[in-house]
Design an enzyme around this catalytic site. Structure first.
Site, PDB file in Angstrom:
ATOM      1  N   HIS A 180     -13.686 -26.801-106.434  1.00  0.00           N
ATOM      2  CA  HIS A 180     -13.355 -26.801-107.866  1.00  0.00           C
ATOM      3  C   HIS A 180     -13.606 -28.211-108.399  1.00  0.00           C
ATOM      4  O   HIS A 180     -13.333 -29.193-107.702  1.00  0.00           O
ATOM      5  CB  HIS A 180     -11.872 -26.429-108.012  1.00  0.00           C
ATOM      6  CG  HIS A 180     -11.374 -26.474-109.420  1.00  0.00           C
ATOM      7  ND1 HIS A 180     -11.867 -25.662-110.415  1.00  0.00           N
ATOM      8  CD2 HIS A 180     -10.410 -27.250-110.008  1.00  0.00           C
ATOM      9  CE1 HIS A 180     -11.226 -25.917-111.542  1.00  0.00           C
ATOM     10  NE2 HIS A 180     -10.345 -26.875-111.330  1.00  0.00           N
ATOM     11  N   ASN A 181     -14.110 -28.310-109.651  1.00  0.00           N
ATOM     12  CA  ASN A 181     -14.379 -29.648-110.223  1.00  0.00           C
ATOM     13  C   ASN A 181     -15.114 -30.525-109.223  1.00  0.00           C
ATOM     14  O   ASN A 181     -14.710 -31.671-108.958  1.00  0.00           O
ATOM     15  CB  ASN A 181     -13.066 -30.354-110.595  1.00  0.00           C
ATOM     16  CG  ASN A 181     -12.427 -29.736-111.820  1.00  0.00           C
ATOM     17  OD1 ASN A 181     -13.040 -28.915-112.503  1.00  0.00           O
ATOM     18  ND2 ASN A 181     -11.197 -30.104-112.098  1.00  0.00           N
ATOM     19  N   GLU A 219     -20.057 -23.656-115.766  1.00  0.00           N
ATOM     20  CA  GLU A 219     -19.341 -23.487-117.014  1.00  0.00           C
ATOM     21  C   GLU A 219     -20.221 -24.127-118.057  1.00  0.00           C
ATOM     22  O   GLU A 219     -20.460 -25.328-118.026  1.00  0.00           O
ATOM     23  CB  GLU A 219     -17.978 -24.174-116.930  1.00  0.00           C
ATOM     24  CG  GLU A 219     -16.857 -23.195-117.152  1.00  0.00           C
ATOM     25  CD  GLU A 219     -15.514 -23.878-117.170  1.00  0.00           C
ATOM     26  OE1 GLU A 219     -15.230 -24.597-118.155  1.00  0.00           O
ATOM     27  OE2 GLU A 219     -14.764 -23.714-116.199  1.00  0.00           O
ATOM     28  N   ASP A 245     -19.744 -28.241-114.678  1.00  0.00           N
ATOM     29  CA  ASP A 245     -19.240 -28.146-116.051  1.00  0.00           C
ATOM     30  C   ASP A 245     -20.251 -28.814-116.972  1.00  0.00           C
ATOM     31  O   ASP A 245     -20.364 -30.041-116.925  1.00  0.00           O
ATOM     32  CB  ASP A 245     -17.950 -28.985-116.127  1.00  0.00           C
ATOM     33  CG  ASP A 245     -16.757 -28.131-116.470  1.00  0.00           C
ATOM     34  OD1 ASP A 245     -16.965 -27.022-116.970  1.00  0.00           O
ATOM     35  OD2 ASP A 245     -15.627 -28.587-116.249  1.00  0.00           O
ATOM     36  N   HIS A 279     -15.701 -33.438-117.005  1.00  0.00           N
ATOM     37  CA  HIS A 279     -14.556 -32.596-117.321  1.00  0.00           C
ATOM     38  C   HIS A 279     -14.333 -32.717-118.820  1.00  0.00           C
ATOM     39  O   HIS A 279     -13.793 -33.704-119.283  1.00  0.00           O
ATOM     40  CB  HIS A 279     -13.340 -33.082-116.531  1.00  0.00           C
ATOM     41  CG  HIS A 279     -12.323 -32.016-116.316  1.00  0.00           C
ATOM     42  ND1 HIS A 279     -12.647 -30.786-115.800  1.00  0.00           N
ATOM     43  CD2 HIS A 279     -10.995 -31.985-116.564  1.00  0.00           C
ATOM     44  CE1 HIS A 279     -11.556 -30.049-115.722  1.00  0.00           C
ATOM     45  NE2 HIS A 279     -10.541 -30.751-116.185  1.00  0.00           N
ATOM     46  N   GLU A 316     -18.946 -26.288-108.406  1.00  0.00           N
ATOM     47  CA  GLU A 316     -18.754 -26.060-109.828  1.00  0.00           C
ATOM     48  C   GLU A 316     -19.478 -27.104-110.664  1.00  0.00           C
ATOM     49  O   GLU A 316     -19.460 -28.292-110.335  1.00  0.00           O
ATOM     50  CB  GLU A 316     -17.254 -26.099-110.149  1.00  0.00           C
ATOM     51  CG  GLU A 316     -16.984 -25.634-111.554  1.00  0.00           C
ATOM     52  CD  GLU A 316     -15.528 -25.829-111.969  1.00  0.00           C
ATOM     53  OE1 GLU A 316     -15.188 -25.339-113.049  1.00  0.00           O
ATOM     54  OE2 GLU A 316     -14.757 -26.471-111.241  1.00  0.00           O
TER      55      GLU A 316
END
Length: 751
Positions: free
Chosen positions: A303-304, A382, A335, A348, A333
């Site tokens: 994650h992240n 994302e 973003d 983020h 991931e």
């Protein structure tokens, strides 16, 4: 010592022993010259600045995890225009220590160091257990020999015992010192010190076992050893052949070998080896069926991934991707947000974390995806970008990844279910929103439009639930515009909004992936566990940490695995229980990042509810009995000079709710060197197939929280029974030799 390294005739090592001036690079502006030199032990690398009087730094080759040549780190990429790749290299250390980025004066010198360090790392890999121990003893000797005279007086020995976490009364220590001082010189030289160390580490606990099975108390004949393997270690198959091999492999005495016997030293070597460890070496490599649909596997997921620290102001870094992929992670991931000059960026959103270029992330993923595992990597995207920058993203993906990017369904595969890890070897899959479904894309429909709209409500829901600390972003149900180029890169992993299980059962497609925050997932698995398991036998589910965890802490992934969720995304950058369990689950099967779920979670007609495990077909509970016998050379945790560990061992079971439990031994005062417990712990397990066992050693403190000393986690089904050593790992999952626990394990079926 390690003089077994053939230095003669190795020019690389010769020049490293002489030493070299190189630049240590920390940023575009911080580039300083340092003098680097390999010490005579061929293990320690020493460096200092040229200014007189400045302190020097050292590190051991055993701390180095990898050496990368060329511009393969963020820092070196940032100065690529200034120094050519053939002069640059990066040393990557185990655990969480930062990289060391170096530029040599010439390509030859760089090559010399790269080859030399690789050779030393290789030698270390191939070193036997006995050599490693001698090496370790030698390291301590050098640390303690304060006046560098190559001998140790009693005072130096006492200080050393403190450093090694041994609290030994002076009288006892002095007696051993005198016995070891064969030359009666009042100090110990090399081999005398080794003798002292061996007397100090005498293993009474192992001697007891040895004498119980030895007919004459001096050696184990081959048939004595066979009895031991059969009765204690429960090695049913080919015991005779195994006994022969163990004698061949671990017995140091040639005389004993000729007699087909094993001495106490050989027995100790065997019990300290991989075969004597708690983890069954036959599950080390890839041994599972890798040809089942993707949704039948647990998948190691991060994650992240771009964050190195916490979510609010941490450093974003390509290094995050390299580290996760190098640990076998298979789902990372990304973003994405609009960046300057038409280049999308990764960070983020709406926080103060730094930003990195999307194309740099894709390059790193392309370079590192298949270094430790050939099985597919999923890029979980994302996407917050405009249609224009989405087109740029699609170009980067196709251009940088080339054939590695999966751009269409696999030939000859019907559109009825997900392909397998085997089918998708060396492929990178994009998980993101998609216009329409798989079926349309391949009936040639929808070719005309260049953009499409997809509902954005899941994004919104996720932002509202998770990020109350950000400016409250869109509260509206919005439509997001999607570029067709990017949409076409999504094949088997289409991100969708989840309504409920009933709706999914009727309408959802096998290639659709729903994402849940940990709290949503928990709600579903408590209220409708059976439905959740069933849903996950047909399609992929991703679970990620709540946005309230701004410190990037992790939830316990076990609950999610109990429901069959495959993509349980953890903050790989955060050490602790969550990552210990992840490392434990994915350690077997070649650390390839995919582990097959138990059969009752894959077969649609089996109704398994993790909340009521005893209602399933084939229910067979077991009793796990662990006798915690002793500990060896536990590391010092407290920096305070005179503090010595008061160790206790906690065994934790992580599994279905009925199986979750913890038990502890007593604590032993002031002995981290060779504490002895002989405490027995018992657990009943209702779903042994899902159980993970975590051994934690702590330093007991009656006034405050206990300090963590070391841990080791593994799946129950990978455990070997009988007398076993557990080689402890540090907080960040790296080895801390020679720290271990000695235990006896029994697993029996219940009634």
């Amino acid at each position: 010592g390690p003089a077994s390294v053939s230095i003669q005739g190795d020019d690389n090592l010769q020049s490293m022993l002489v030493g070299t001036i190189m630049r240590k690079i920390k940023s575009r502006t911080w580039k300083k010259q340092r003098y680097f030199k390999l010490q005579d032990d061929c293990m320690t690398i020493w460096y200092k600045s040229k200014k007189a009087g400045n302190t020097h730094s050292t590190f051991s080759v055993s701390d180095v995890e990898a050496i990368r040549d060329g511009h393969q780190s963020e820092v070196l990429l940032s100065i690529a225009d200034e120094f050519p790749a053939d002069r640059c290299f990066t040393l990557v250390f185990r655990g969480r220590r930062g990289n060391l980025d170096l530029v040599a004066e010439s390509a030859e010198e760089a090559q010399s160091w790269i080859r030399g360090v690789r050779k030393l790392m290789e030698n270390l890999e191939n070193m036997g257990e006995r050599e490693k121990l001698d090496q370790w003893i030698g390291d301590w000797f050098r640390k303690a020999d304060k006046n560098n005279d190559g001998r140790m007086n009693f005072k130096e020995v006492q200080d050393l015992l403190k450093m090694m976490n041994v609290d030994m009364n002076e009288h006892h220590a002095h007696r051993l010192f005198t016995m070891a001082d064969k030359s009666q010189s009042g100090s110990l030289e090399d081999d005398e010190f080794v003798l002292f160390y061996k007397m100090l580490t005498q293993r009474e606990d192992v001697l007891r076992v040895f004498q119980e099975y030895s007919f004459d108390g001096q050696k184990l004949s081959q048939s004595d050893l066979e009895d031991f393997l059969r009765e204690e270690q429960l090695d049913g198959m080919g015991v005779q052949q195994q006994a022969e091999q163990l004698i061949e492999r671990y017995e140091p005495s040639d005389t004993a070998k000729l007699l087909k016997a094993m001495t106490f030293d050989g027995f100790l070597m065997y019990l300290g080896s991989a075969e004597g460890s708690i983890f069954n070496p036959q599950w080390r490599g890839v041994f599972q069926d890798m040809s089942q649909p993707l949704c039948h596997y647990f998948i190691s997921s991060s994650h992240n991934t771009y964050l190195m620290e916490d979510q609010l102001r941490g450093q974003s870094s390509v290094e995050g991707y390299i580290r996760a992929l190098s640990r076998g992670c298979r789902c990372v991931e990304v973003d994405c947000w609009d960046g300057a000059n038409g280049e999308p960026i990764v960070y983020h959103g709406h926080t103060f974390t730094s930003k990195i270029l999307f194309k740099d992330v894709v390059t790193a993923v392309g370079n590192y995806a298949f270094k430790v595992s050939e099985y597919p990597v999923i890029l979980s995207m994302e996407n917050h970008c405009s249609v224009e920058q989405q087109r740029v993203m699609a170009q980067h993906l196709k251009h940088i990844l080339g054939d590695k990017l999966l751009k269409s369904t696999l030939e000859g595969k019907a559109l009825t279910g997900l392909p397998s890890p085997e089918d998708l070897k060396r492929k990178i899959l994009l998980k993101a929103k998609k216009i329409g479904g798989l079926e349309e894309s391949f009936n040639g429909m929808g070719e005309d439009s260049q953009t499409g709209e997809v509902s954005d409500e899941d994004e919104v829901a996720e932002i509202n639930e998770d990020n109350l600390h950000r400016e409250s972003i869109c509260r509206r149900k919005s439509k997001q515009r999607l570029s067709k180029e990017l949409s076409d890169c999504v094949v088997y992993c289409k991100s969708v909004h989840f309504s409920n299980f009933k709706h999914s059962r009727i309408h959802s497609k096998f290639y659709e992936v729903a994402s849940f925050t940990e709290s949503k997932a928990r709600k579903h698995l408590r209220e409708t566990g059976t439905e959740f398991v069933h849903h996950n036998s047909r399609q992929l589910t991703r679970v990620y940490p709540s946005g309230f965890r701004t410190d990037s802490s992790n939830f316990n992934p076990q609950e999610m695995w109990n429901a069959g969720c495959q993509i349980v995304a953890l903050n790989f950058q955060t050490a602790g229980e969550g990552m210990d369990l992840n490392d434990g689950l994915f350690g077997p099967n070649g650390s390839c990042g995919y582990v097959l779920k138990p059969s009752f979670m894959r077969e649609v007609e089996k109704r398994f509810d993790p909340e009521i495990p005893h209602q399933r077909d084939g229910y067979q509970p077991v009793v796990l009995t662990i006798q915690v016998i002793s500990g060896q050379q536990l590391p010092k945790v407290n920096i305070k000079e005179d503090s010595i560990v008061d160790p206790l061992v906690r065994v934790e079971i992580h599994g279905v709710p009925m199986d979750q439990s913890k038990q502890e031994t007593r604590y032993i005062e002031n002995n981290g060197f060779n504490p002895v417990w002989y405490d027995t712990l018992r657990f009943t397990l209702h779903t042994p197939e899902l159980a993970m066992v975590r051994f934690v050693v702590e330093d007991y403190d009656k006034t405050s929280r206990n300090d963590f000393v070391g841990q080791y986690t593994l799946p129950l089904h990978c455990m070997q029974q009988g007398y076993r050593h557990i080689h402890l790992l540090s907080r960040d999952g790296t080895r801390i030799p020679p720290s271990s626990l000695f235990v006896h394990i029994r697993i029996t079926e219940l009634g």
